[in-house]
Scaffold this motif. Structure first.
Motif, mmCIF file in Angstrom:
data_model
loop_
_atom_site.group_PDB
_atom_site.id
_atom_site.type_symbol
_atom_site.label_atom_id
_atom_site.label_comp_id
_atom_site.label_asym_id
_atom_site.label_seq_id
_atom_site.Cartn_x
_atom_site.Cartn_y
_atom_site.Cartn_z
ATOM 1 N N SER A 39 3.962 9.187 -4.368
ATOM 2 C CA SER A 39 3.200 8.393 -3.403
ATOM 3 C C SER A 39 2.435 7.274 -4.099
ATOM 4 O O SER A 39 1.785 7.480 -5.126
ATOM 5 C CB SER A 39 2.248 9.280 -2.609
ATOM 6 N N GLY A 40 2.553 6.064 -3.539
ATOM 7 C CA GLY A 40 1.866 4.910 -4.082
ATOM 8 C C GLY A 40 2.434 4.383 -5.379
ATOM 9 O O GLY A 40 1.862 3.470 -5.985
ATOM 10 N N ALA A 41 3.562 4.903 -5.826
ATOM 11 C CA ALA A 41 4.124 4.500 -7.113
ATOM 12 C C ALA A 41 4.834 3.152 -7.030
ATOM 13 O O ALA A 41 5.282 2.726 -5.962
ATOM 14 C CB ALA A 41 5.090 5.562 -7.617
ATOM 15 N N ASP A 42 4.931 2.492 -8.175
ATOM 16 C CA ASP A 42 5.699 1.248 -8.293
ATOM 17 C C ASP A 42 7.111 1.634 -8.715
ATOM 18 O O ASP A 42 7.371 1.922 -9.888
ATOM 19 C CB ASP A 42 5.053 0.328 -9.332
ATOM 20 N N LEU A 43 8.016 1.653 -7.729
ATOM 21 C CA LEU A 43 9.407 2.046 -7.967
ATOM 22 C C LEU A 43 10.332 0.875 -7.678
ATOM 23 O O LEU A 43 11.467 1.036 -7.237
ATOM 24 C CB LEU A 43 9.762 3.251 -7.086
ATOM 25 N N PHE A 44 9.853 -0.304 -7.962
ATOM 26 C CA PHE A 44 10.591 -1.538 -7.720
ATOM 27 C C PHE A 44 11.932 -1.505 -8.458
ATOM 28 O O PHE A 44 11.988 -1.318 -9.675
ATOM 29 C CB PHE A 44 9.756 -2.722 -8.194
ATOM 30 N N ALA A 45 13.027 -1.659 -7.707
ATOM 31 C CA ALA A 45 14.384 -1.749 -8.262
ATOM 32 C C ALA A 45 14.788 -0.534 -9.091
ATOM 33 O O ALA A 45 15.657 -0.631 -9.971
ATOM 34 C CB ALA A 45 14.537 -3.021 -9.098
ATOM 35 N N VAL A 46 14.217 0.631 -8.819
ATOM 36 C CA VAL A 46 14.596 1.854 -9.539
ATOM 37 C C VAL A 46 15.955 2.339 -9.052
ATOM 38 O O VAL A 46 16.276 2.267 -7.868
ATOM 39 C CB VAL A 46 13.525 2.949 -9.347
ATOM 40 N N SER A 59 5.688 8.150 -0.011
ATOM 41 C CA SER A 59 4.880 7.376 0.924
ATOM 42 C C SER A 59 4.098 6.286 0.207
ATOM 43 O O SER A 59 3.613 6.480 -0.914
ATOM 44 C CB SER A 59 3.908 8.296 1.663
ATOM 45 N N GLN A 60 4.031 5.121 0.843
ATOM 46 C CA GLN A 60 3.292 3.955 0.358
ATOM 47 C C GLN A 60 3.792 3.469 -1.009
ATOM 48 O O GLN A 60 3.103 2.716 -1.699
ATOM 49 C CB GLN A 60 1.793 4.272 0.283
ATOM 50 N N ALA A 61 4.983 3.867 -1.386
ATOM 51 C CA ALA A 61 5.547 3.415 -2.662
ATOM 52 C C ALA A 61 6.210 2.052 -2.497
ATOM 53 O O ALA A 61 6.639 1.675 -1.404
ATOM 54 C CB ALA A 61 6.564 4.428 -3.174
ATOM 55 N N ASP A 62 6.287 1.314 -3.604
ATOM 56 C CA ASP A 62 7.017 0.051 -3.623
ATOM 57 C C ASP A 62 8.453 0.373 -4.009
ATOM 58 O O ASP A 62 8.755 0.630 -5.181
ATOM 59 C CB ASP A 62 6.384 -0.903 -4.640
ATOM 60 N N LEU A 63 9.336 0.385 -3.027
ATOM 61 C CA LEU A 63 10.736 0.748 -3.241
ATOM 62 C C LEU A 63 11.660 -0.433 -2.984
ATOM 63 O O LEU A 63 12.846 -0.267 -2.709
ATOM 64 C CB LEU A 63 11.106 1.918 -2.325
ATOM 65 N N ARG A 64 11.142 -1.632 -3.104
ATOM 66 C CA ARG A 64 11.962 -2.813 -2.851
ATOM 67 C C ARG A 64 13.161 -2.853 -3.817
ATOM 68 O O ARG A 64 13.001 -2.714 -5.026
ATOM 69 C CB ARG A 64 11.130 -4.078 -3.006
ATOM 70 N N GLY A 65 14.330 -3.031 -3.245
ATOM 71 C CA GLY A 65 15.542 -3.162 -4.051
ATOM 72 C C GLY A 65 15.974 -1.888 -4.741
ATOM 73 O O GLY A 65 16.841 -1.917 -5.628
ATOM 74 N N ALA A 66 15.425 -0.738 -4.352
ATOM 75 C CA ALA A 66 15.814 0.525 -4.983
ATOM 76 C C ALA A 66 17.230 0.921 -4.572
ATOM 77 O O ALA A 66 17.730 0.522 -3.524
ATOM 78 C CB ALA A 66 14.833 1.625 -4.607
ATOM 79 N N ASN A 67 17.867 1.726 -5.409
ATOM 80 C CA ASN A 67 19.230 2.172 -5.154
ATOM 81 C C ASN A 67 19.232 3.682 -4.947
ATOM 82 O O ASN A 67 19.018 4.446 -5.890
ATOM 83 C CB ASN A 67 20.136 1.800 -6.329
ATOM 84 N N PHE A 68 19.467 4.105 -3.693
ATOM 85 C CA PHE A 68 19.546 5.517 -3.354
ATOM 86 C C PHE A 68 20.971 5.907 -2.982
ATOM 87 O O PHE A 68 21.178 6.882 -2.260
ATOM 88 C CB PHE A 68 18.615 5.840 -2.177
ATOM 89 N N ARG A 79 6.650 7.613 4.233
ATOM 90 C CA ARG A 79 5.848 6.909 5.227
ATOM 91 C C ARG A 79 5.216 5.650 4.648
ATOM 92 O O ARG A 79 4.732 5.653 3.514
ATOM 93 C CB ARG A 79 4.744 7.819 5.776
ATOM 94 N N ASN A 80 5.232 4.590 5.488
ATOM 95 C CA ASN A 80 4.558 3.329 5.144
ATOM 96 C C ASN A 80 4.964 2.782 3.773
ATOM 97 O O ASN A 80 4.158 2.192 3.048
ATOM 98 C CB ASN A 80 3.035 3.506 5.196
ATOM 99 N N ALA A 81 6.218 2.990 3.407
ATOM 100 C CA ALA A 81 6.727 2.475 2.136
ATOM 101 C C ALA A 81 7.369 1.109 2.343
ATOM 102 O O ALA A 81 7.775 0.747 3.444
ATOM 103 C CB ALA A 81 7.734 3.447 1.530
ATOM 104 N N ASP A 82 7.462 0.352 1.259
ATOM 105 C CA ASP A 82 8.084 -0.967 1.302
ATOM 106 C C ASP A 82 9.485 -0.838 0.716
ATOM 107 O O ASP A 82 9.657 -0.659 -0.486
ATOM 108 C CB ASP A 82 7.257 -1.965 0.479
ATOM 109 N N PHE A 111 10.452 8.385 7.645
ATOM 110 C CA PHE A 111 10.239 7.006 7.216
ATOM 111 C C PHE A 111 9.204 6.297 8.093
ATOM 112 O O PHE A 111 9.149 5.076 8.113
ATOM 113 C CB PHE A 111 11.557 6.226 7.300
ATOM 114 N N THR A 112 8.405 7.025 8.818
ATOM 115 C CA THR A 112 7.470 6.432 9.766
ATOM 116 C C THR A 112 6.672 5.284 9.151
ATOM 117 O O THR A 112 6.069 5.433 8.087
ATOM 118 C CB THR A 112 6.490 7.491 10.301
ATOM 119 N N GLY A 113 6.703 4.137 9.831
ATOM 120 C CA GLY A 113 5.895 3.003 9.418
ATOM 121 C C GLY A 113 6.401 2.242 8.213
ATOM 122 O O GLY A 113 5.757 1.291 7.771
ATOM 123 N N SER A 114 7.548 2.614 7.659
ATOM 124 C CA SER A 114 8.080 1.922 6.482
ATOM 125 C C SER A 114 8.823 0.653 6.880
ATOM 126 O O SER A 114 9.119 0.425 8.052
ATOM 127 C CB SER A 114 8.998 2.844 5.687
#
Length: 377
Positions: A39-46, A59-68, A79-82, A111-114
């Motif tokens: 939660s709240g972690a910087d996981l940009f492009a992970v 929740s509330q993590a920075d997941l922009r461009g992540a690969n799942f 929740r409320n993640a980017d 994924f509520t609010g993401s």
């Protein structure tokens, strides 16, 4: 914890508390992080491809461009993640990388609010997943299983849901403006106050038989997966008289020799669709997109192609590279007597040896067509 660009592929991180950790650009592919708290972690492009993330908290993590891709996120809380697209520098070039959820298991995740704007979730398994009040603009859910999912209050403007399984899904108060809902059965969905303006949808009052619905759904999976899943819809020689395929995606589907008299394909997409020898007498293909399709020897007497867009399709090699060659729509030896092409745009179609007496071409735009003598119309 700060660990940018870390090499953690295949590592065991189960149950760790990594709140507000900085792991941007790291490789966690095939890692096991079940019940881990990000939660709240910087996981940009992970890179989380093939990772085990069951019941993880993002929740509330920075997941922009992540690969799942193919990851297991079942029961995860996001929740409320980017989760929007990201600008990523690779080999000195800045690239736009979309969030990749293709083939991922998202069942019962929250994924509520993401914000998942533009994410690729093709073939994702999202049974009973919560996407309430989520930003899903332009998300690609083609071929995804969203049965029982809660999408209430979400923004799905321009989303691609072609062939998605939405059985029992909650779409109340959703914004589906300009969404693509081809091959989607909405008959069991909750649609109270849903905004479907401009969306390509099926006619709920004229559902197709269950076995046809099932074939179209598998066909959409085949398209979305590039042929690695699902199967081509083959309706050759079938009696489909009067059925309503309006709004369907029947690209590369096979209808050779089928009885489609009086059938409807309004606003359908027919790319490389094969209708050779099919009976389409009095069928309605108004405003459909017909590209590279074959009507060789078909009976289109009295059919309506009002406002249809008929054009050649560019051919590609096995690697997906364009070859410079094109496949025209073929009407050779077809019966077009009394067919209505009013307002249609017809480019490079082949009408060789067709019968087109009394065909209507009012306000139609013809470019590069062969086999037509306009003085005979």
């Amino acid at each position: 914890m700060t660990c940018k660009n870390a090499k953690l592929s295949g590592k065991a991180l189960d149950g760790l508390r990594l709140q507000t950790a900085i792991l941007s650009g790291s490789d966690l592919s095939r890692a096991s992080a079940e019940m881990t708290d990000f939660s709240g972690a910087d996981l940009f492009a992970v890179d989380f491809s093939w990772a085990k993330l069951r019941k993880a908290v993002l929740s509330q993590a920075d997941l922009r461009g992540a690969n799942f891709c193919m990851a297991d996120l079942s029961g995860a809380v996001i929740r409320n993640a980017d989760l929007r697209a990201a600008q990523v520098d690779e080999w000195g070039t800045t690239l736009k990388r979309l969030l990749n959820l293709s083939g991922a298991n998202l069942s019962s995740a929250d994924f509520t609010g993401s914000d998942l704007e533009g994410a690729d979730a093709t073939e994702a398994l999202a049974v009973d997943t919560v996407f309430a009040d989520t930003g899903l603009t332009a998300v690609n859910f083609a071929g995804a299983n969203l049965s029982g999912a809660d999408l209430s209050g979400s923004n799905l403007t321009g989303a691609n849901l072609t062939g998605a399984n939405l059985d029992g899904a909650d779409l109340s108060n959703t914004k589906l403006t300009d969404a693509n809902l081809r091959n989607v059965d909405l008959s069991t969905c909750k649609l109270e106050n849903a905004d479907l303006e401009g969306a390509v949808t099926r006619d709920l009052e004229h559902p197709l038989p269950p076995e046809i619905e099932a074939s179209l759904r598998e066909h959409s999976r085949w398209i979305a997966s590039g042929g690695s899943a699902g199967s081509v819809a083959n309706f050759a020689e079938r009696d489909l008289k009067g059925l309503d395929f309006s709004g369907c995606d029947v690209r590369a589907a096979i209808f050779d020799g089928a009885n489609l008299a009086g059938a409807r394909f309004i606003k359908s997409e027919l790319l490389f669709t094969s209708l050779k020898g099919a009976d389409l007498a009095a069928a309605d293909l108004s405003f459909s997109i017909i590209t590279g399709a074959s009507f060789v020897g078909a009976n289109l007497a009295g059919a309506s192609l009002v406002g249809a867009r008929i054009s050649s399709a560019a051919l590609a090699d096995r690697g997906g590279r364009r070859t410079g060659r094109k496949m025209p729509v073929r009407f050779q030896r077809a019966n077009l007597q009394g067919a209505n092409f009013t307002g249609a745009r017809i480019e490079s179609a082949d009408f060789t040896d067709s019968q087109y007496r009394d065909a209507l071409l009012g306000n139609a735009k013809l470019t590069g067509c062969v086999g037509l003598e306009l003085d005979d119309l």
